[in-house]
Design an enzyme around this catalytic site. Structure first.
Site, PDB file in Angstrom:
ATOM      1  N   ASP A 108      14.045   4.154   4.601  1.00  0.00           N
ATOM      2  CA  ASP A 108      12.970   3.221   4.942  1.00  0.00           C
ATOM      3  C   ASP A 108      12.904   1.995   4.033  1.00  0.00           C
ATOM      4  O   ASP A 108      12.251   1.014   4.367  1.00  0.00           O
ATOM      5  CB  ASP A 108      11.616   3.943   4.920  1.00  0.00           C
ATOM      6  CG  ASP A 108      11.259   4.516   3.544  1.00  0.00           C
ATOM      7  OD1 ASP A 108      12.052   4.361   2.597  1.00  0.00           O
ATOM      8  OD2 ASP A 108      10.180   5.135   3.425  1.00  0.00           O
ATOM      9  N   HIS A 109      13.559   2.028   2.884  1.00  0.00           N
ATOM     10  CA  HIS A 109      13.380   0.971   1.882  1.00  0.00           C
ATOM     11  C   HIS A 109      14.394  -0.167   1.969  1.00  0.00           C
ATOM     12  O   HIS A 109      14.180  -1.220   1.366  1.00  0.00           O
ATOM     13  CB  HIS A 109      13.450   1.573   0.474  1.00  0.00           C
ATOM     14  CG  HIS A 109      12.118   2.009  -0.067  1.00  0.00           C
ATOM     15  ND1 HIS A 109      11.323   2.925   0.581  1.00  0.00           N
ATOM     16  CD2 HIS A 109      11.451   1.662  -1.198  1.00  0.00           C
ATOM     17  CE1 HIS A 109      10.219   3.121  -0.136  1.00  0.00           C
ATOM     18  NE2 HIS A 109      10.271   2.365  -1.213  1.00  0.00           N
ATOM     19  N   ASP A 173       8.453   8.887  -4.511  1.00  0.00           N
ATOM     20  CA  ASP A 173       7.775   7.649  -4.160  1.00  0.00           C
ATOM     21  C   ASP A 173       6.318   7.825  -4.559  1.00  0.00           C
ATOM     22  O   ASP A 173       5.724   8.883  -4.327  1.00  0.00           O
ATOM     23  CB  ASP A 173       7.889   7.361  -2.658  1.00  0.00           C
ATOM     24  CG  ASP A 173       7.385   5.965  -2.310  1.00  0.00           C
ATOM     25  OD1 ASP A 173       8.224   5.057  -2.128  1.00  0.00           O
ATOM     26  OD2 ASP A 173       6.154   5.789  -2.230  1.00  0.00           O
ATOM     27  N   ARG A 455      -0.274  -2.415  -2.397  1.00  0.00           N
ATOM     28  CA  ARG A 455      -0.027  -3.059  -3.678  1.00  0.00           C
ATOM     29  C   ARG A 455       0.053  -4.552  -3.511  1.00  0.00           C
ATOM     30  O   ARG A 455       0.545  -5.054  -2.506  1.00  0.00           O
ATOM     31  CB  ARG A 455       1.293  -2.544  -4.272  1.00  0.00           C
ATOM     32  CG  ARG A 455       1.028  -1.574  -5.383  1.00  0.00           C
ATOM     33  CD  ARG A 455       2.263  -0.958  -5.983  1.00  0.00           C
ATOM     34  NE  ARG A 455       1.879   0.412  -6.310  1.00  0.00           N
ATOM     35  CZ  ARG A 455       2.649   1.454  -6.255  1.00  0.00           C
ATOM     36  NH1 ARG A 455       3.898   1.334  -5.908  1.00  0.00           N
ATOM     37  NH2 ARG A 455       2.188   2.640  -6.564  1.00  0.00           N
ATOM     38  N   SER A 625       4.989   1.934  -8.894  1.00  0.00           N
ATOM     39  CA  SER A 625       5.987   2.756  -8.232  1.00  0.00           C
ATOM     40  C   SER A 625       6.456   3.916  -9.102  1.00  0.00           C
ATOM     41  O   SER A 625       6.390   3.875 -10.326  1.00  0.00           O
ATOM     42  CB  SER A 625       7.191   1.871  -7.864  1.00  0.00           C
ATOM     43  OG  SER A 625       8.314   2.645  -7.578  1.00  0.00           O
ATOM     44  N   ARG A 627       9.541   4.680  -9.318  1.00  0.00           N
ATOM     45  CA  ARG A 627      10.979   4.443  -9.528  1.00  0.00           C
ATOM     46  C   ARG A 627      11.414   4.800 -10.950  1.00  0.00           C
ATOM     47  O   ARG A 627      10.944   4.237 -11.935  1.00  0.00           O
ATOM     48  CB  ARG A 627      11.337   3.001  -9.173  1.00  0.00           C
ATOM     49  CG  ARG A 627      10.732   1.952 -10.074  1.00  0.00           C
ATOM     50  CD  ARG A 627      10.897   0.547  -9.519  1.00  0.00           C
ATOM     51  NE  ARG A 627      10.031   0.339  -8.362  1.00  0.00           N
ATOM     52  CZ  ARG A 627       9.711  -0.875  -7.897  1.00  0.00           C
ATOM     53  NH1 ARG A 627      10.190  -1.963  -8.454  1.00  0.00           N
ATOM     54  NH2 ARG A 627       8.913  -0.999  -6.850  1.00  0.00           N
TER      55      ARG A 627
END
Length: 738
Positions: A108-109, A173, A455, A625, A627
């Site tokens: 999806d990213h 995520d 965000r 995030s 990440r």
């Protein structure tokens, strides 16, 4: 208490319709809670029931909110494609044959919004073919489910197919808490945490505190579930939920749909919460039934006594919100906790000099892309079309999943949006995460946009630091009659195209290939263990001033394509952080040569010279995030320690996992004592122990020096990660020893 004759575990209900042999384990929760209740002798909140119900060892586990580390057994793991690359590369390094728990990967990213959904998706498949092939073969090899590009956003897919009341899920995520809309504890984590669980190792989490949000009244009119979390963000701020789970309760809950509850839980990430969730109710059962999971709805109803808080349960903080009095809110710009009621928004725009012309309205994203969201927005768009109006601003729509897209297309909603000039984007994250080829303004041109995203950090959506991004509900871009939406599609959901790849029966013949010449993927090499020496006279790479999110540490947008290549992605390390020495981004002084240069280039210079370095940071460092690249990059570039006033939860854990020292000033005011030109030593590592502070010896350029106390939250196991060089190193060493 259940008897031997009617044990909840005697009924076998699959966790999802897409996985064989994986069943909901309510019996474990029931059995664990018998032990925990006997030990604690007090009523439990809902989140405590679910968490403690997943304890690995309920009899011997220390349980003190905000203090002890829980060892938990999650039911499942989920990864999105940008973080899955590194997670799978780490899992491959661990030498496991298959994932120990059900796990899925979602594409999806990596789909950039440009000209429209169909063409953007095809373009993404071509550009990212190497990465998609890697993910498809790696998931097939190790027994993971794979959702191909075009399937939708991870959190919507999880809600439609995998979330269930009382479950525990971790996802790579930060908006994984979306599943709290179905009464699941779902937490965002870094890839290393995901690898642990996939390898059969318990997941470690500091026992969260619990914030109760008591909802009274009834939501109606222009006010939406999104306004609940926008209001809560204004109350608690971006760090007010750190180290806590937010539990929503009270009679007002009954006026919220399951997808509305998911919206609220999703954006709980913006207040730093570990996760958010709601008690099981009829609205959740309705959604489970609509998504063809009636067996789960019935099973949850039988288990409902453990899917709500006990009477008299104690909370660490209570927030009260009357939904009948709640106004629509607009939050921002530049931070999601700057909350403004719509009645005061015009005055705030004038007072602050924000650009008054809204250039683009963007609805959808993982936060607001349900059928209910789309029908409410479409009802307003239809009224506009009936009045012969077109949207003045540009207007984009992001469906959350292929199922939502196919359903709103069948029901005529897409045509309604297009009739007023709307552009339907791919079923993907798109502009919400910076995947937006925006052409209507120049970089540096001040402008305003309004989104239904979660965000709005500086430059997040379009890489333009002058864009003022405001967050609201999907209804706010319009204003006519009260919007009329449908909670669930009357004709049921249309599944659309089949985009799911189940793991094959024969996985031995699947080959996973990483081209050594690739600039997108790179096999990982172990980080060096601690050398046992006291780190002395280290340079300060950068003293960061103000907000420093994971977007500042490891930017998204065009950098997403390098998420599987540590060397290449490290070229964006801290390029968005503001240097306290000059107020500029990506311009720091090399303390050896005296030259000014970029942050990653200077860090690499130190690394090549064998010089470790530290970063000094402000409050809530690493918010945003999940990440883990924001931790991997400084580690790869030779960093030893990140020393800050306070950390965001996920980032602190990610740093520890990669063998870095995540340290905080015992006195936050000591941040002001350090200068970018200081040489620092970290004293006390030879006796590094839980609860025992370390000491920073700072030598100033004028020849003076001072000692500063540094706190930390390392436990004994995490200290071993540091000594081994990373958690993955320690896992591999233990596996080899066996």
């Amino acid at each position: 208490m259940a008897t031997a004759a009617d044990r909840i575990g005697d009924t076998k209900v699959p966790m999802s319709l897409l996985e064989k042999g994986a069943y909901i384990n309510y019996q474990r929760i029931e059995d664990n809670l018998v032990v925990v209740r006997d030990r604690l002798q007090r009523p439990l909140t809902l989140s405590e029931k679910i968490l403690y119900g997943h304890l690995d060892d309920p009899q011997n586990q220390d349980i003190v909110r905000g203090v002890s580390y829980l060892k938990l057994r999650p039911d499942r793991v989920a990864c999105q494609d940008a973080t899955a690359q590194m997670a799978l590369l780490q899992f491959m390094s661990a030498g496991m044959a298959t994932a120990a728990v059900p796990t899925t990967v979602h594409c999806d990213h990596l789909i950039e919004a440009q000209i429209g959904g169909v063409k953007d998706l095809e373009r993404a498949k071509q550009i990212n073919q190497e990465v998609y092939d890697f993910l498809a073969t790696a998931t097939a090899k190790y027994g993971l489910g794979f959702w191909r590009p075009g399937s939708g956003i991870i959190h919507q897919i999880l809600l439609e197919n995998y979330a269930f009341p009382g479950g525990l899920m971790i996802g790579t995520d930060s908006h994984t808490p979306n599943a709290g809309g179905l009464g699941m504890i779902a937490c965002g984590v870094g890839g290393a945490d995901a690898v642990d669980v996939m390898a059969g190792i318990p997941w470690e989490l500091k026992t969260p505190k619990v914030i109760g949000v008591n909802l009274t009244g009834k939501i109606s009119g222009w006010t939406t579930p999104k306004d609940v979390i926008l209001k809560v963000a204004g109350i608690l701020t971006v760090k007010g939920g750190t180290g806590a789970i937010v539990e929503y309760k009270g009679p007002g809950v009954e006026s919220l749909s399951a997808t509305g509850m998911a919206t609220i839980c999703n954006m709980g990430a913006e207040i730093g919460a570990t996760t958010s969730l709601f008690p099981f109710n009829k609205r959740m059962a309705d959604y489970l039934n609509a998504t063809k999971r009636p067996d789960i709805a019935q099973y949850a109803q039988r288990f409902a006594h453990n899917l709500r808080a006990d009477e008299g349960a104690e909370y660490d903080q209570i927030v009260d919100i009357n939904l009948s009095e709640l106004e629509p809110h607009v939050n921002g710009p530049f931070t999601p906790d700057l909350a403004t009621p719509i009645s005061k928004f015009k005055d705030e725009v004038v007072k602050n000099g924000w650009p008054t012309d809204l250039k683009v309205a963007l609805i959808g994203s993982c936060t607001n892309s349900s059928y209910e969201d789309m029908t409410r927005s479409a009802s307003i768009a239809k009224e506009a079309a009936d009045h012969g109006l077109e949207i003045k601003s540009k207007f984009t729509i992001t469906p959350g999943s292929e199922q939502v897209r196919a359903t709103i297309e069948r029901d005529g909603l897409i045509s309604t949006f297009e009739d007023v000039g709307g552009l339907v984007l791919a079923n993907a994250c798109g502009p919400c995460i910076g995947q937006w080829d925006r052409q209507d303004v120049k970089k540096g041109e001040a402008n305003s946009i309004i989104t239904s995203y979660n965000r709005n950090f500086t430059g997040r959506n379009d890489a333009n630091p002058a864009t003022h991004a405001f967050v609201a509900s999907p209804d706010i871009p319009f204003k006519f009659s009260d919007p009329a939406g449908k909670e669930l599609p009357p004709r049921g959901y249309d599944p659309g195209q089949d985009t799911f790849q189940a793991p094959p029966e024969d996985r031995a013949s699947v080959n996973v290939v990483v081209d050594p010449k690739s600039d997108r993927l790179q096999l990982l090499k172990p980080f060096a263990p601690w050398d046992g020496k006291t780190p002395e006279d280290l340079p300060v790479l950068i003293k960061v001033k103000g907000k420093c999110t994971t977007d500042h540490i490891s930017a998204g947008g065009p950098w997403l394509k390098y998420r599987g290549h540590l060397e290449n992605i490290s070229q964006n390390c801290l390029i968005g952080a503001i240097n306290s020495e000059n107020g500029e981004a990506n311009k720091i002084k090399n303390q050896i040569t005296g030259e000014w240069g970029g942050v990653p280039q200077t860090a690499a210079y130190y690394r090549e010279k064998g010089i470790k370095w530290v970063v000094i940071g402000d409050h809530n460092y690493g918010e945003g995030s999940s990440r883990e690249h924001a931790a991997l990059e400084p580690r790869f570039l030779g960093g030893l320690a990140i020393i800050v006033r306070s950390f965001a939860r996920i980032h602190e854990t990610n740093l520890k996992k990669q063998g870095m020292l995540a340290l905080t000033f015992a006195d936050p005011a000591d941040y002001d004592k350090l200068q970018p030109s200081d040489k620092v030593s970290v004293l006390g590592l030879e006796s590094f122990a839980p609860g025992k502070n370390l000491t920073l010896l700072a030598k100033h350029a004028d020849g003076s020096s001072e000692e500063i106390s540094l706190a930390h939250s390392f436990n004994e196991g995490q200290i071993e990660w540091f000594k081994a060089g990373s958690a993955l190193n320690l896992m591999a060493a233990k596996a080899n020893a066996n």
